[in-house]
Enzyme design. Structure first.
Site, mmCIF file in Angstrom:
data_model
loop_
_atom_site.group_PDB
_atom_site.id
_atom_site.type_symbol
_atom_site.label_atom_id
_atom_site.label_comp_id
_atom_site.label_asym_id
_atom_site.label_seq_id
_atom_site.Cartn_x
_atom_site.Cartn_y
_atom_site.Cartn_z
ATOM 1 N N CYS A 63 0.872 -1.095 0.095
ATOM 2 C CA CYS A 63 -0.113 0.192 0.026
ATOM 3 C C CYS A 63 0.937 1.239 -0.027
ATOM 4 C CB CYS A 63 -0.911 -0.125 1.278
ATOM 5 S SG CYS A 63 -1.721 1.471 1.446
ATOM 6 N N TRP A 96 -8.228 -7.206 4.193
ATOM 7 C CA TRP A 96 -6.838 -7.515 4.667
ATOM 8 C C TRP A 96 -6.808 -8.510 5.796
ATOM 9 C CZ3 TRP A 96 -3.296 -5.630 1.452
ATOM 10 C CH2 TRP A 96 -3.383 -4.320 0.850
ATOM 11 N N ARG A 129 -14.783 1.446 5.440
ATOM 12 C CA ARG A 129 -13.597 0.618 4.908
ATOM 13 C C ARG A 129 -12.500 0.228 5.944
ATOM 14 N NH1 ARG A 129 -15.454 0.031 -0.313
ATOM 15 N NH2 ARG A 129 -14.319 -1.705 -0.164
ATOM 16 N N VAL A 130 -12.026 -0.764 5.766
ATOM 17 C CA VAL A 130 -11.015 -1.334 6.746
ATOM 18 C C VAL A 130 -9.772 -1.052 6.003
ATOM 19 C CG1 VAL A 130 -10.245 -3.101 7.876
ATOM 20 C CG2 VAL A 130 -12.582 -2.947 7.810
ATOM 21 N N THR A 131 -9.160 -0.014 6.244
ATOM 22 C CA THR A 131 -7.938 0.276 5.587
ATOM 23 C C THR A 131 -6.480 0.307 6.588
ATOM 24 O OG1 THR A 131 -8.325 2.729 6.197
ATOM 25 C CG2 THR A 131 -9.117 1.976 3.928
ATOM 26 N N VAL A 132 -5.323 0.258 5.473
ATOM 27 C CA VAL A 132 -4.177 0.457 6.366
ATOM 28 C C VAL A 132 -3.659 1.739 5.580
ATOM 29 C CG1 VAL A 132 -3.493 -1.915 6.764
ATOM 30 C CG2 VAL A 132 -3.160 -1.201 4.442
ATOM 31 N N GLU A 147 -5.263 7.543 9.268
ATOM 32 C CA GLU A 147 -4.953 8.426 8.005
ATOM 33 C C GLU A 147 -3.342 8.803 7.877
ATOM 34 O OE1 GLU A 147 -6.555 9.926 5.304
ATOM 35 O OE2 GLU A 147 -4.523 10.643 4.876
ATOM 36 N N SER A 148 -2.767 8.279 6.831
ATOM 37 C CA SER A 148 -1.297 8.113 6.628
ATOM 38 C C SER A 148 -0.727 9.623 6.671
ATOM 39 C CB SER A 148 -1.029 7.624 5.393
ATOM 40 O OG SER A 148 -1.544 8.023 4.065
ATOM 41 N N TYR A 196 -5.369 5.775 -8.800
ATOM 42 C CA TYR A 196 -6.599 4.870 -8.530
ATOM 43 C C TYR A 196 -7.611 5.529 -9.209
ATOM 44 C CZ TYR A 196 -3.968 2.558 -4.599
ATOM 45 O OH TYR A 196 -3.188 1.978 -4.082
HETATM 46 N N1 LIG Z 1 -6.791 7.930 3.594
HETATM 47 C C1 LIG Z 1 -6.183 6.437 3.798
HETATM 48 C C2 LIG Z 1 -6.145 5.617 2.707
HETATM 49 C C3 LIG Z 1 -5.598 4.150 2.904
HETATM 50 C C4 LIG Z 1 -6.106 3.313 2.279
HETATM 51 O O1 LIG Z 1 -7.122 3.480 1.125
HETATM 52 N N2 LIG Z 1 -5.349 2.181 2.034
HETATM 53 C C5 LIG Z 1 -5.812 1.045 1.109
HETATM 54 C C6 LIG Z 1 -4.846 0.177 0.759
HETATM 55 S S1 LIG Z 1 -3.487 0.878 -0.560
HETATM 56 C C7 LIG Z 1 -7.009 0.125 1.909
HETATM 57 O O2 LIG Z 1 -6.615 -0.182 2.967
HETATM 58 N N3 LIG Z 1 -8.058 -0.192 1.110
HETATM 59 C C8 LIG Z 1 -8.850 -1.109 1.598
HETATM 60 C C9 LIG Z 1 -10.524 -0.714 1.265
HETATM 61 O O3 LIG Z 1 -10.390 0.216 0.330
HETATM 62 O O4 LIG Z 1 -11.215 -1.432 1.570
HETATM 63 C C10 LIG Z 1 -4.636 6.999 4.208
HETATM 64 O O5 LIG Z 1 -4.019 7.462 3.327
HETATM 65 O O6 LIG Z 1 -4.106 6.614 5.056
#
Ligand SMILES: N[C@@H](CCC(=O)N[C@@H](CS)C(=O)NCC(=O)O)C(=O)O
Length: 327
Positions: A63, A96, A129-132, A147-148, A196
């Site tokens: 990511c 994930w 959404r479950v994000t990293v 939030e990165s 994206y």
């Molecule tokens: N705003 C977030 C975006 C993070 C993000 O979208 N990560 C993606 C991986 S590249 C993710 O985990 N996506 C899972 C999803 O959208 O369900 C950040 O910059 O931290």
């Protein structure tokens, strides 16, 4: 691939039907700030004090957003203060996930099987959404931030009082902030998220709009980097690391998988030298895993690549001379 609704996992791809085929990224939900003394940051709650061993970072090596946080953790000397767990590259039906029997992809903190369990532990009725990346606070048992852009600001300065942290290194110096913010804004909208928007568009016009804006920005960046060493002058800043993680993935993934194929980064003389130079900053190469990057995109995004076959090429060599010393 899916999301949580009232704390329940649902397997659903991004819905672009309401936006005319346009991909819109959802805003992150956990927005607290870790600060040196635990005082509240620009938003969210206070009480997140920068302390050694208190925070755990969940990332994917694939990511680009999580990658920023790993670079800051590495360069600022935060590795012994902030532990990390790396999810498995494939993000499919369950989102994930971890591989409990594989030390490289284990949840060392909770021993969970899925990343969505981390989110529901923080907020049992979580919707979204479950994000990293996600920065877990072991004291309050919650996600401090997912939030990165904000996590790297915290890493840049909040932990400076801890032992061994490189406090001389400031990637967001006061004098350059207006310039950094302006570059970030354009790079985020048209490059970081731009790839994206091109790749996830489900309508021709939306794809083409993103494609045009992306290459206009890459031309603009190329011209800028032909004249100066880094995006805001003669020192590396946050703006450079934010661009770097997209550039590093471009030729291997975005060019083909996301149809960003006017040209490769290797065909831009300044951008490609700049990419190599940043890659060669001590410690950075350890954060780049092209194998996991390719596996993640080509296997997980089955609406784009239904066969899940991973291309063999291109040959990349980020270790070749960068030729930017004279700038
Ligand atoms: N705003 C977030 C975006 C993070 C993000 O979208 N990560 C993606 C991986 S590249 C993710 O985990 N996506 C899972 C999803 O959208 O369900 C950040 O910059 O931290």
């Amino acid at each position: 691939m899916g999301l949580l609704v009232d704390g329940k996992w649902q397997d659903k791809w991004y819905d672009t039907s309401k936006t005319g085929g346009k991909f819109e990224r959802e805003a992150a939900r956990f927005r607290n700030w870790v600060t040196a003394d635990g005082s509240p940051g620009p938003e969210g709650e206070g009480g997140f004090k920068a302390e050694s061993g208190r925070y755990h970072l969940y990332v994917s090596l694939a990511c680009p957003w999580a990658h920023r946080t790993l670079i800051f953790r590495k360069l600022k000397g935060l590795e012994k203060h902030i532990s990390v767990s790396v999810v498995y590259p494939d993000m499919v039906e369950n989102g994930w996930e971890f591989q409990p029997d594989d030390s490289a992809h284990k949840d060392d903190l909770h021993d969970f099987r899925f990343m969505h369990q981390v989110y529901t532990k923080a907020a049992p009725d979580y919707t979204g959404r479950v994000t990293v990346p996600a920065l877990w606070d072991k004291h309050q048992s919650t996600v401090a931030s997912n939030e990165s852009a904000e996590i790297i600001r915290m890493f840049n300065s909040a932990f400076d009082g801890l032992e061994g942290v490189n406090k001389e290194l400031d990637f967001y110096p006061e004098a350059l902030r207006p310039d950094i913010d302006a570059v970030n804004e354009r790079v985020y909208n048209t490059v970081n998220n731009g790839v994206y928007k091109a790749g996830f568009a489900t309508a021709q016009d939306q794809y083409e709009k993103a494609y045009v804006e992306l290459f206009e920005s890459l031309d603009w960046l190329e011209a800028r980097l032909a004249k100066q060493r880094y995006l805001t002058g003669s020192t590396i800043t946050e703006a450079d690391w934010r661009l770097f993680t997209t550039l590093a993935r471009f030729d291997a993934v975005y060019y083909s998988h996301f149809k960003c194929n006017r040209q490769r980064i290797s065909e831009f003389p300044a951008l490609s030298g700049y990419l190599r130079e940043l890659y060669q900053v001590p410690g950075v190469a350890d954060t780049v895993d092209i194998r996991q990057i390719k596996q993640h995109y080509y296997v997980s995004q089955r609406t784009i690549n239904p066969t899940q076959v991973i291309p063999v090429g291109p040959q990349l060599d980020f270790t070749a001379p960068h030729g930017r010393d004279g700038l």
